[in-house]
Design a protein around this motif. Structure first.
Motif, mmCIF file in Angstrom:
data_model
loop_
_atom_site.group_PDB
_atom_site.id
_atom_site.type_symbol
_atom_site.label_atom_id
_atom_site.label_comp_id
_atom_site.label_asym_id
_atom_site.label_seq_id
_atom_site.Cartn_x
_atom_site.Cartn_y
_atom_site.Cartn_z
ATOM 1 N N ALA A 122 0.809 -1.158 0.038
ATOM 2 C CA ALA A 122 -0.049 0.038 -0.106
ATOM 3 C C ALA A 122 0.900 1.246 -0.034
ATOM 4 N N VAL A 123 0.514 2.182 -0.686
ATOM 5 C CA VAL A 123 1.197 3.667 -0.733
ATOM 6 C C VAL A 123 0.040 4.657 -0.853
ATOM 7 N N CYS A 124 0.225 5.556 0.235
ATOM 8 C CA CYS A 124 -0.721 6.681 0.236
ATOM 9 C C CYS A 124 -0.531 7.902 -1.034
ATOM 10 N N VAL A 125 -1.678 8.402 -1.281
ATOM 11 C CA VAL A 125 -1.611 9.254 -2.150
ATOM 12 C C VAL A 125 -1.729 10.722 -1.540
ATOM 13 N N HIS A 126 -0.885 11.773 -1.516
ATOM 14 C CA HIS A 126 -0.957 12.817 -0.938
ATOM 15 C C HIS A 126 -0.913 13.925 -1.801
ATOM 16 N N PRO A 127 -1.691 15.012 -1.386
ATOM 17 C CA PRO A 127 -1.779 16.495 -2.107
ATOM 18 C C PRO A 127 -0.220 16.852 -2.271
ATOM 19 N N ALA A 128 0.816 16.336 -1.588
ATOM 20 C CA ALA A 128 2.345 16.538 -1.952
ATOM 21 C C ALA A 128 2.608 15.766 -3.262
ATOM 22 N N ASP A 129 1.962 14.728 -3.439
ATOM 23 C CA ASP A 129 2.256 13.945 -4.730
ATOM 24 C C ASP A 129 1.718 14.631 -5.894
ATOM 25 N N VAL A 130 0.729 15.339 -5.888
ATOM 26 C CA VAL A 130 0.198 15.930 -6.823
ATOM 27 C C VAL A 130 0.984 17.239 -7.041
ATOM 28 N N ALA A 131 1.610 17.935 -5.938
ATOM 29 C CA ALA A 131 2.244 19.069 -6.171
ATOM 30 C C ALA A 131 3.641 18.546 -6.727
ATOM 31 N N ALA A 132 4.005 17.600 -6.409
ATOM 32 C CA ALA A 132 5.464 17.236 -7.165
ATOM 33 C C ALA A 132 5.252 17.137 -8.373
ATOM 34 N N THR A 133 4.100 16.253 -8.995
ATOM 35 C CA THR A 133 3.935 16.198 -10.397
ATOM 36 C C THR A 133 3.782 17.591 -11.346
ATOM 37 N N THR A 134 3.027 18.397 -10.494
ATOM 38 C CA THR A 134 3.027 20.019 -11.205
ATOM 39 C C THR A 134 4.225 20.879 -10.979
ATOM 40 N N GLY A 135 5.145 20.109 -10.207
ATOM 41 C CA GLY A 135 6.179 21.199 -10.137
ATOM 42 C C GLY A 135 6.060 22.205 -8.926
#
Length: 304
Positions: free
Chosen positions: A36-49
């Motif tokens: 299991a791996v959690c999806v965080h807003p930080a992951d979304v922020a990483a992909t958008t730079g």
């Protein structure tokens, strides 16, 4: 092995499922078979730079919080054995996606991991490390225990843990809940629940604000002059004439703290919740759901 990488900077469409080399454990590392791996807003922020320190050059793998089993151990590694259940946080602010958690296997430093109690499942465990540590460390920046505290985003991961920990630390907690989510937030122990649409300038003054969203000036309006505001991302400076101390909480991985927090969740002393699980191969869809907001809990990607 299968993994998910951001092939470019942009929206969920940049996430690609691809075949990656299976990692090998170096000294002081184990290879974790991810469950299991959690999806965080930080992951979304990483992909958008849009992350502290500036964007990461693609390709890279998102993913902070992982849970799974030790598949192999590196030379002279004695902390864990093959088959041990573990949960941990990849310090993505250091690894910058090499590695990230969106993969079937991850080579992880043993310091990133703690043992996962049998009472806690992989999916729930994966929601704990980043959120709970951020909440605990942010509260340590506030010294006025016993006073009033407003927690914004109490329906979310960081805000939910902050609400529970603040109550246990002796604060009188006013928690801001997403509309129609008041029952969950009351169940976290909040003394009073205010709606998302409430004018926060009218709910105080309180000694401290834990601004987990963060809302910036809107939340700071609730704090008394001379109080303290803790934010989880940079926000505009508060009028210095008010004498308000403004603290920016950025995560610092603390293995001993993580072990304690995971143990408390396993024992039922801290609560977490999962909105949905999705296969690792649907990471792009998971990012769309996180970006859309309105979730009641975390999205967790499952493997195997």
């Amino acid at each position: 092995m299968l993994g998910v990488v951001a092939a470019a900077l942009g929206g969920p469409e940049v996430l690609q499922v691809t075949e990656l080399p299976e990692p090998a454990a170096k000294p002081g590392q184990v290879v974790v078979r991810i469950r299991a791996v959690c999806v965080h807003p930080a992951d979304v922020a990483a992909t958008t730079g849009k992350i502290p320190g500036g964007p990461v050059a693609p390709p890279f793998s998102p993913g902070w919080d992982i849970a799974g089993e030790v598949a192999s151990a590196g030379p002279d590694t004695t902390d864990f054995e093959v088959g041990d259940r573990v949960v941990g946080m990849i310090p993505w602010y250091l690894t910058r996606g090499a590695p990230g958690g969106y993969a079937e296997f991850v080579a992880a430093d043993t310091d990133w991991l703690v043992r996962l109690p049998d009472e806690l499942d992989f999916v729930s465990a994966a929601t704990v490390p980043l959120n709970a540590q951020t909440a605990h460390q942010g509260l340590s920046l506030v010294s006025s225990a016993g006073g009033g505290m407003l927690v914004t985003g109490a329906s979310g991961g960081v805000g939910g843990f902050a609400t529970q920990l603040a109550v246990r630390s002796g604060f009188r907690v006013l928690a801001q809940a997403t509309d129609d989510d008041e029952q969950w937030v009351r169940g976290l122990g909040a003394h009073e629940v205010v709606s998302r649409s409430a004018d926060l300038a009218t709910v105080g003054p309180v000694a401290a604000v834990f601004d987990a969203v963060p809302l910036g000036e809107v939340a700071a309006a609730a704090v008394e002059d001379g109080g303290v505001v803790v934010v989880t991302r940079p926000t505009p400076a508060i009028d210095p004439a008010r004498g308000v101390r403004q603290e920016l909480q950025l995560i610092r991985h603390d293995r001993a703290l993580l072990a304690d927090l995971v143990g408390q969740v396993a024992a039922g002393r801290l609560r977490t919740r999962v909105a949905a699980t999705m296969p690792l191969t649907e990471a792009a869809g998971a990012h769309r759901r996180v970006s859309a907001g309105g979730l009641r809990g975390k999205i967790v990607l499952t493997v195997g």
